[in-house]
Design a protein around this motif. Structure first.
Motif, PDB file in Angstrom:
ATOM      1  N   ARG A   1       3.868  10.265   3.055  1.00 23.38           N
ATOM      2  CA  ARG A   1       5.062  10.033   2.254  1.00 23.38           C
ATOM      3  C   ARG A   1       6.177   9.437   3.098  1.00 23.38           C
ATOM      4  NH1 ARG A   1       3.006  14.864   0.656  1.00 23.38           N
ATOM      5  NH2 ARG A   1       2.453  15.135  -1.539  1.00 23.38           N
ATOM      6  N   ALA A   2       6.380   9.990   4.288  1.00 27.17           N
ATOM      7  CA  ALA A   2       7.432   9.485   5.170  1.00 27.17           C
ATOM      8  C   ALA A   2       7.137   8.057   5.611  1.00 27.17           C
ATOM      9  CB  ALA A   2       7.585  10.398   6.387  1.00 27.17           C
ATOM     10  N   ALA A   3       5.871   7.764   5.872  1.00 25.94           N
ATOM     11  CA  ALA A   3       5.500   6.418   6.297  1.00 25.94           C
ATOM     12  C   ALA A   3       5.754   5.412   5.176  1.00 25.94           C
ATOM     13  CB  ALA A   3       4.032   6.377   6.712  1.00 25.94           C
ATOM     14  N   TYR A   4       5.411   5.779   3.958  1.00 27.14           N
ATOM     15  CA  TYR A   4       5.670   4.895   2.825  1.00 27.14           C
ATOM     16  C   TYR A   4       7.167   4.705   2.625  1.00 27.14           C
ATOM     17  CZ  TYR A   4       5.727   3.026  -1.919  1.00 27.14           C
ATOM     18  OH  TYR A   4       5.957   2.240  -3.022  1.00 27.14           O
ATOM     19  N   ALA A   5       7.917   5.800   2.666  1.00 32.15           N
ATOM     20  CA  ALA A   5       9.362   5.724   2.460  1.00 32.15           C
ATOM     21  C   ALA A   5      10.023   4.836   3.512  1.00 32.15           C
ATOM     22  CB  ALA A   5       9.960   7.127   2.500  1.00 32.15           C
TER      23      ALA A   5
ATOM     24  N   SER B   1      11.385   0.601  -3.207  1.00 26.71           N
ATOM     25  CA  SER B   1      10.989   1.735  -4.047  1.00 26.71           C
ATOM     26  C   SER B   1      12.051   2.811  -3.955  1.00 26.71           C
ATOM     27  CB  SER B   1       9.644   2.306  -3.562  1.00 26.71           C
ATOM     28  OG  SER B   1       9.388   3.573  -4.140  1.00 26.71           O
ATOM     29  N   VAL B   2      12.132   3.645  -4.998  1.00 25.80           N
ATOM     30  CA  VAL B   2      13.004   4.817  -4.939  1.00 25.80           C
ATOM     31  C   VAL B   2      12.616   5.732  -3.781  1.00 25.80           C
ATOM     32  CG1 VAL B   2      11.605   6.248  -6.480  1.00 25.80           C
ATOM     33  CG2 VAL B   2      14.080   6.600  -6.381  1.00 25.80           C
ATOM     34  N   ALA B   3      11.372   5.592  -3.307  1.00 25.12           N
ATOM     35  CA  ALA B   3      10.928   6.403  -2.166  1.00 25.12           C
ATOM     36  C   ALA B   3      11.770   6.154  -0.926  1.00 25.12           C
ATOM     37  CB  ALA B   3       9.460   6.113  -1.861  1.00 25.12           C
ATOM     38  N   HIS B   4      12.470   5.028  -0.865  1.00 25.18           N
ATOM     39  CA  HIS B   4      13.297   4.740   0.318  1.00 25.18           C
ATOM     40  C   HIS B   4      14.355   5.815   0.541  1.00 25.18           C
ATOM     41  CE1 HIS B   4      16.645   3.396  -2.303  1.00 25.18           C
ATOM     42  NE2 HIS B   4      17.382   3.551  -1.219  1.00 25.18           N
TER      43      HIS B   4
ATOM     44  N   ARG C   1      -3.038  14.390  -7.940  1.00 20.83           N
ATOM     45  CA  ARG C   1      -2.621  14.806  -9.270  1.00 20.83           C
ATOM     46  C   ARG C   1      -1.341  15.644  -9.181  1.00 20.83           C
ATOM     47  NH1 ARG C   1      -1.762  13.205 -13.804  1.00 20.83           N
ATOM     48  NH2 ARG C   1      -3.761  12.111 -13.565  1.00 20.83           N
ATOM     49  N   GLU C   2      -1.217  16.439  -8.129  1.00 26.77           N
ATOM     50  CA  GLU C   2      -0.023  17.255  -7.944  1.00 26.77           C
ATOM     51  C   GLU C   2       1.214  16.381  -7.766  1.00 26.77           C
ATOM     52  OE1 GLU C   2      -2.883  17.690  -6.375  1.00 26.77           O
ATOM     53  OE2 GLU C   2      -3.542  19.570  -7.295  1.00 26.77           O
ATOM     54  N   ASP C   3       1.068  15.285  -6.977  1.00 26.95           N
ATOM     55  CA  ASP C   3       2.189  14.373  -6.776  1.00 26.95           C
ATOM     56  C   ASP C   3       2.601  13.718  -8.094  1.00 26.95           C
ATOM     57  OD1 ASP C   3       2.411  14.801  -4.047  1.00 26.95           O
ATOM     58  OD2 ASP C   3       0.983  13.214  -3.544  1.00 26.95           O
ATOM     59  N   LEU C   4       1.616  13.285  -8.870  1.00 23.26           N
ATOM     60  CA  LEU C   4       1.920  12.646 -10.140  1.00 23.26           C
ATOM     61  C   LEU C   4       2.580  13.623 -11.109  1.00 23.26           C
ATOM     62  CD1 LEU C   4      -1.354  10.564 -10.585  1.00 23.26           C
ATOM     63  CD2 LEU C   4       0.917   9.657 -10.071  1.00 23.26           C
TER      64      LEU C   4
ATOM     65  N   VAL D   1       0.861  -1.176   0.000  1.00 28.44           N
ATOM     66  CA  VAL D   1       0.000   0.000   0.000  1.00 28.44           C
ATOM     67  C   VAL D   1       0.898   1.226   0.000  1.00 28.44           C
ATOM     68  CG1 VAL D   1      -1.988  -1.092   1.096  1.00 28.44           C
ATOM     69  CG2 VAL D   1      -0.188  -0.099   2.533  1.00 28.44           C
ATOM     70  N   MET D   2       0.372   2.326  -0.511  1.00 29.83           N
ATOM     71  CA  MET D   2       1.217   3.492  -0.754  1.00 29.83           C
ATOM     72  C   MET D   2       0.501   4.782  -0.408  1.00 29.83           C
ATOM     73  SD  MET D   2       2.841   4.542  -4.440  1.00 29.83           S
ATOM     74  CE  MET D   2       3.827   6.017  -4.678  1.00 29.83           C
ATOM     75  N   MET D   3       1.147   5.574   0.452  1.00 30.97           N
ATOM     76  CA  MET D   3       0.689   6.919   0.785  1.00 30.97           C
ATOM     77  C   MET D   3      -0.769   6.953   1.225  1.00 30.97           C
ATOM     78  SD  MET D   3       2.677   9.378  -1.914  1.00 30.97           S
ATOM     79  CE  MET D   3       4.415   9.140  -2.285  1.00 30.97           C
ATOM     80  N   THR D   4      -1.129   6.033   2.093  1.00 35.46           N
ATOM     81  CA  THR D   4      -2.498   5.991   2.585  1.00 35.46           C
ATOM     82  C   THR D   4      -2.756   7.105   3.600  1.00 35.46           C
ATOM     83  OG1 THR D   4      -1.921   4.543   4.431  1.00 35.46           O
ATOM     84  CG2 THR D   4      -2.527   3.487   2.347  1.00 35.46           C
ATOM     85  N   PRO D   5      -4.010   7.444   3.839  1.00 32.86           N
ATOM     86  CA  PRO D   5      -4.323   8.291   4.999  1.00 32.86           C
ATOM     87  C   PRO D   5      -3.858   7.582   6.273  1.00 32.86           C
ATOM     88  CG  PRO D   5      -6.235   7.995   3.570  1.00 32.86           C
ATOM     89  CD  PRO D   5      -5.205   7.024   3.095  1.00 32.86           C
TER      90      PRO D   5
END
Length: 311
Positions: A179-183, A156-159, A225-228, A109-113
């Motif tokens: 974002r930080a939680a996903y990374a 992920s590159v998010a790391h 959309r801004e993130d994309l 899962v990615m960037m969830t609330p």
């Protein structure tokens, strides 16, 4: 610190899963692909099954899994697995019988609330790391029984954004940041590969992490959309699902990578060390053996009460 190794494959960021598996015979081999009913999971399963493997789609929605299995054809099975539910993980590992040659920890899962499991664990860390940690350790004996088994952990590159915050893994003190939680969870996936490979190498098991690239799949549904748009503006080139699955499949089956473990791959090659101010590569904090060992011990302590840990 583990040093990234030189490229050893003829494949590139544009290669597809079908291309990297071409000529590989997986007859008699058994594979599990988590999240195999959507996105790059489908293409990973398709490539493995196409090479002759018996593939189990480990999915939250068995009906979706059955549709994918029918579409792929071949020896494709479906089993229920919810990585955020330790009871579900325990049931999956208890039901597994016989050797397991390939485990692809693909789901996530990615960037969830801000969401939490019943135990109070932050959902992205609980799903992406703890769920897969329990699954892999619960299947350790099956992997060891296979001989020369491989485990692939999708990072992920998010790391690059975040190391693991051992003082506040579940955002109980700091303000929640999706974002930080996903990374953090993706760094944890890479550290798992480092430590699992160290612990399991004598069992003939190699473990590596991969960054599949940017792919517009259901995983990105929580991105704005801004993130994309920002991703595109920063130079990111989105891959097709077939291209996104290529690095996972390469690491899972290629004879070129026999015995290679504890590494991080991207674009079908071992990643270079990340240089601040540039894109891509692998951060030192994602290959740190001290952090990898600490994360393993913390994960065992966290999950020990559930009895799903194999080794």
């Amino acid at each position: 610190m583990i040093e990234p190794i030189s490229p050893v494959t003829p494949f590139t960021a544009r290669s597809t899963a079908a291309e990297v598996v071409r000529g590989v015979d997986l007859t008699g081999r058994r594979a599990v692909v988590t999240g195999g009913a959507s996105g790059i999971g489908i293409e990973t399963a398709r490539a493995l099954a196409g090479a002759g493997a018996e593939v189990t789609l480990a999915v939250r929605d068995p009906r979706a899994g059955e549709r994918v299995a029918a579409e792929i054809g071949g020896r494709v099975r479906v089993a229920s697995l919810d990585l955020a539910d330790q009871g579900s993980v325990a049931a999956f590992t208890a039901a597994w019988d016989g050797p397991l040659h390939i485990l692809v920890n693909n789901a996530g899962v990615m960037m969830t609330p801000e969401l939490r499991t019943p135990q109070g664990w932050e959902l992205q860390f609980a799903t992406n790391h703890l769920g897969h940690f329990a699954l892999a350790t619960g299947l350790h004996r099956a992997l060891a029984a296979a001989g020369r088994a491989r485990v692939v952990a999708l990072s992920s590159v998010a790391h690059l954004r975040e190391p693991v915050d051992f003082d506040d893994l579940h955002f109980r003190v700091r303000a929640y940041d999706a974002r930080a939680a996903y990374a953090q969870s993706k760094t944890a996936n890479a550290l798992f590969a480092v430590e699992a490979n160290r612990r399991w190498a004598d069992d003939g098991i190699t473990v590596n992490a991969v960054h599949p690239g940017a792919i517009l799949t259901n995983l990105t549904r929580h991105m704005s959309r801004e993130d994309l748009d920002a991703s595109v503006a920063s130079g990111y080139v989105f891959k097709t699902p077939e291209q996104g699955a290529a690095t996972s499949v390469l690491v899972a089956v290629s004879p070129l990578l026999e015995g290679v473990g504890g590494r991080y791959f991207e674009d079908c090659a071992p990643a270079r060390r990340h240089v601040p101010g540039t894109s891509g590569g692998v951060a030192d904090h994602a290959l740190d053996p001290g952090a990898a060992d600490r994360l393993w011990r913390v994960s065992v302590d966290t999950l020990g009460a559930f009895g799903t840990l194999g080794a």
